[in-house]
Design a protein around this motif. Structure first.
Motif, PDB file in Angstrom:
ATOM      1  N   THR A  82       0.840  -1.205   0.000  1.00 18.92           N
ATOM      2  CA  THR A  82       0.000   0.000   0.000  1.00 18.92           C
ATOM      3  C   THR A  82       0.870   1.250   0.000  1.00 18.92           C
ATOM      4  O   THR A  82       2.089   1.172   0.224  1.00 18.92           O
ATOM      5  CB  THR A  82      -0.923   0.080   1.239  1.00 18.92           C
TER       6      THR A  82
ATOM      7  N   GLY B  67      -6.859   2.181   3.559  1.00 12.04           N
ATOM      8  CA  GLY B  67      -7.637   1.004   3.965  1.00 12.04           C
ATOM      9  C   GLY B  67      -8.235   1.180   5.356  1.00 12.04           C
ATOM     10  O   GLY B  67      -9.445   1.024   5.554  1.00 12.04           O
TER      11      GLY B  67
ATOM     12  N   SER C  73       2.084  -5.222  -4.821  1.00 13.28           N
ATOM     13  CA  SER C  73       2.038  -6.658  -5.109  1.00 13.28           C
ATOM     14  C   SER C  73       0.782  -7.030  -5.886  1.00 13.28           C
ATOM     15  O   SER C  73      -0.104  -6.204  -6.061  1.00 13.28           O
ATOM     16  CB  SER C  73       2.038  -7.451  -3.800  1.00 13.28           C
TER      17      SER C  73
HETATM   18  P1  IMO Z   1      -3.346   6.949  -8.997  1.00 12.74           P
HETATM   19  O1  IMO Z   1      -4.633   7.688  -8.760  1.00 12.74           O
HETATM   20  C1  IMO Z   1      -1.117   3.250  -8.670  1.00 12.74           C
HETATM   21  C2  IMO Z   1      -1.932   0.738  -5.204  1.00 12.74           C
HETATM   22  C3  IMO Z   1      -0.819   0.588  -4.190  1.00 12.74           C
HETATM   23  C4  IMO Z   1      -1.128  -0.801  -3.673  1.00 12.74           C
HETATM   24  C5  IMO Z   1      -2.648  -0.827  -3.656  1.00 12.74           C
HETATM   25  C6  IMO Z   1      -3.264  -0.480  -2.311  1.00 12.74           C
HETATM   26  O2  IMO Z   1      -2.141   7.798  -8.964  1.00 12.74           O
HETATM   27  O3  IMO Z   1      -3.459   6.114 -10.227  1.00 12.74           O
HETATM   28  P2  IMO Z   1      -3.590   1.775  -0.944  1.00 12.74           P
HETATM   29  O4  IMO Z   1      -2.582   2.745  -0.433  1.00 12.74           O
HETATM   30  O5  IMO Z   1      -4.600   2.375  -1.866  1.00 12.74           O
HETATM   31  O6  IMO Z   1      -4.230   0.975   0.136  1.00 12.74           O
HETATM   32  O7  IMO Z   1      -2.725   0.726  -1.804  1.00 12.74           O
HETATM   33  O8  IMO Z   1      -3.064   0.128  -4.602  1.00 12.74           O
HETATM   34  N1  IMO Z   1      -2.314   2.136  -5.490  1.00 12.74           N
HETATM   35  C7  IMO Z   1      -1.993   2.766  -6.619  1.00 12.74           C
HETATM   36  N2  IMO Z   1      -1.238   2.373  -7.662  1.00 12.74           N
HETATM   37  N3  IMO Z   1      -1.719   4.437  -8.701  1.00 12.74           N
HETATM   38  C8  IMO Z   1      -2.502   4.851  -7.681  1.00 12.74           C
HETATM   39  O9  IMO Z   1      -3.219   5.989  -7.714  1.00 12.74           O
HETATM   40  C9  IMO Z   1      -2.637   4.014  -6.556  1.00 12.74           C
HETATM   41  N4  IMO Z   1      -3.297   4.116  -5.382  1.00 12.74           N
HETATM   42  C10 IMO Z   1      -3.098   2.955  -4.748  1.00 12.74           C
HETATM   43  O10 IMO Z   1       0.437   0.668  -4.803  1.00 12.74           O
HETATM   44  O11 IMO Z   1      -0.695  -1.766  -4.595  1.00 12.74           O
END
Ligand code: IMO
Ligand code: GDP
Ligand code: MG
Length: 431
Positions: free
Chosen positions: A128, A134, A275
């Protein structure tokens, strides 16, 4: 009738939603974020300047555009103030920003617990952003959350805070983390309320008023991507909200009838941070080269992004779920120079060819991508502004993506700047 358009991430996030939102925001009356929080990192580039936004909508650079952080978001007031400071430092001071009273608030224990849960998972971690997304959504759904509007009611806020900390401190202790003091958190948040208070309002009312006004243009800016959707993504390796256009009515507080056009933002290849299964992932020099050419390092965390070929199985799935009316194909310039380019058309699962992703993680992990190979192009395409001027092989590649997904390509991005954008379907100019 007002015009609406949803900009939705159609892979695993970081597709270029910030750029596309900014492109349309220059003529939008309103830009609304409807889910997610400061886990997002949306890059906007214009006039030789590059900006990175996390919670604040990408319409913030247009003084006439009303920017809304909707009820479906999780809002960290500390982070919003820091973002505003950064914008102010760069001369962005004339803007309209409103935050929903109903938005869930990220409290200091949320990022702490996010980190603790991840550490506990060891090798099985989600990866995350550790922003507490979360845990904040969990509190919202367990009805113990505190909302942005509570900042406007100090006594009520204090009672919610006291009740929450009674439990949260036990949990923090369990993880060996420092406990939090009610008075300190209260004082900190009341200080933040002084600054953000005037922006906190019933945003659903504002959006509905805009929608009822003829000729208003309302843009909805998705965060993350549909493969990270809590409902339809690669659970449990997902975020805690639903980035789909289907979330707009709930996350903005409007009726579903207003959601008519959704532009699916997709890279000309795929990336993923964190992941979880990624069938077309490349573990070779081509993947490394694409990472460097595309500067594929996270906007929020700086982590290297995983790279893979375009996955039409994923694209068909997200097009269906998102009700996509067009694609915005991003970073096509990054593929220039390759001899050949692969596209995944199907998966092979236990000896069977399948057209859409299986719905369990174990079976998705067993899927093997089946590819077609297209000839590449060598030309620099970063200055091209008309589809017809693209190299023949680049055009053929884009047409193949349309054919494989059944969704027309409305626009193509050939560089990070606002102007490096090719409008393929001139209908999009109507927005
Ligand atoms: P934008 O809006 C890419 C990924 C995290 C992790 C999973 C859960 O810039 O496209 P979290 O912090 O949300 O609980 O993480 O989601 N993740 C993103 N990956 N772009 C994002 O936002 C992301 N927001 C969360 O890397 O795998
Ligand atoms: P978002 O989270 O969907 O808004 O996307 P990010 O901003 O996290 O990541 C997209 C990255 O690609 C940013 O660094 C953009 O500046 C960059 N970008 C967007 N479109 C293009 C493009 O067409 N070509 C190139 N080379 N970079 C692009
Ligand atoms: Mg991003």
């Amino acid at each position: 009738m007002s015009e609406t358009l949803v900009v939705v991430g159609s892979q695993w996030g970081d597709e270029g939603k910030g750029k596309i939102t900014d492109y349309f925001a220059t003529r939008a009356d309103m830009v609304v974020r409807y889910q997610g929080g400061n886990n997002a990192g949306h890059t906007v580039v214009f006039g030789g300047n590059k900006y990175s936004l996390q919670s604040i909508p990408s319409g913030i650079f247009n003084p006439k555009t009303v920017n809304i952080m909707g009820n479906g978001m999780v809002v960290n007031p500390v982070s919003v103030c820091a973002e505003l400071d950064k914008l102010h430092d760069r001369g962005i001071t004339d803007y309209q920003l409103y935050i929903s009273t109903r938005a869930a608030m990220v409290m200091p224990w949320h990022p702490m617990l996010d980190g603790a849960y991840e550490a506990k998972k060891g090798a099985d971690l989600i990866g995350t952003t550790k922003k507490g997304i979360g845990p904040a959504y969990s509190d919202k759904y367990s009805r113990t959350g505190i909302r942005m509007g509570d900042l406007l009611e100090p006594e009520y806020f204090r009672s919610r805070l006291e009740a929450a900390l009674e439990v949260k401190n036990l949990e923090l202790e369990m993880y060996g983390l420092p406990t939090l003091n009610v008075d300190e958190v209260y004082d900190q948040y009341m200080e933040l309320a002084k600054r953000l208070g005037p922006m906190i309002t019933d945003t659903s009312r504002m959006i509905n008023d805009a929608l009822r006004t003829p000729d208003k243009r309302v843009l909805f800016e998705g965060a993350q991507g549909m493969m990270l959707c809590i409902e339809h993504g690669t659970y449990p390796f997902v975020t805690s909200s639903s980035p789909s256009a289907a979330s707009v009515p709930v996350g903005a507080g409007i009726a579903p009838k207003w959601v008519r056009n959704a532009i699916g933002v997709a890279k000309a290849y795929c990336t993923r941070v964190g992941s979880g299964p990624f069938p077309t992932e490349l573990h070779n020099q081509i993947g490394d080269d694409i990472r460097e050419r595309g500067h594929e390092y996270g906007t929020v965390t700086g982590r290297p992004r995983r790279i893979g070929w375009f996955d039409a199985v994923v694209a068909r799935y997200t097009a269906e779920l998102g009700g996509l009316t067009h694609w915005a194909v991003m970073l096509l310039d990054v593929l220039s120079g390759l001899d050949t380019i692969k596209i995944c058309t199907h998966y092979e699962l236990d000896g069977q060819m399948i057209q859409s992703p299986p719905s369990t993680i174990a079976s998705l992990e067993r899927c093997k991508p089946v590819y077609i190979e297209m000839p590449g192009w060598k030309e620099d395409i970063t200055g091209i502004t008309e589809f017809e001027d693209l190299p023949e092989n680049a055009k053929a590649y884009v047409r193949k993506l349309e054919e494989l997904t059944g969704v027309p390509v409305g626009m193509i991005s050939v560089g990070p700047d606002r102007q490096q954008t090719i409008i393929v379907d001139k209908e999009l100019n109507k927005f």
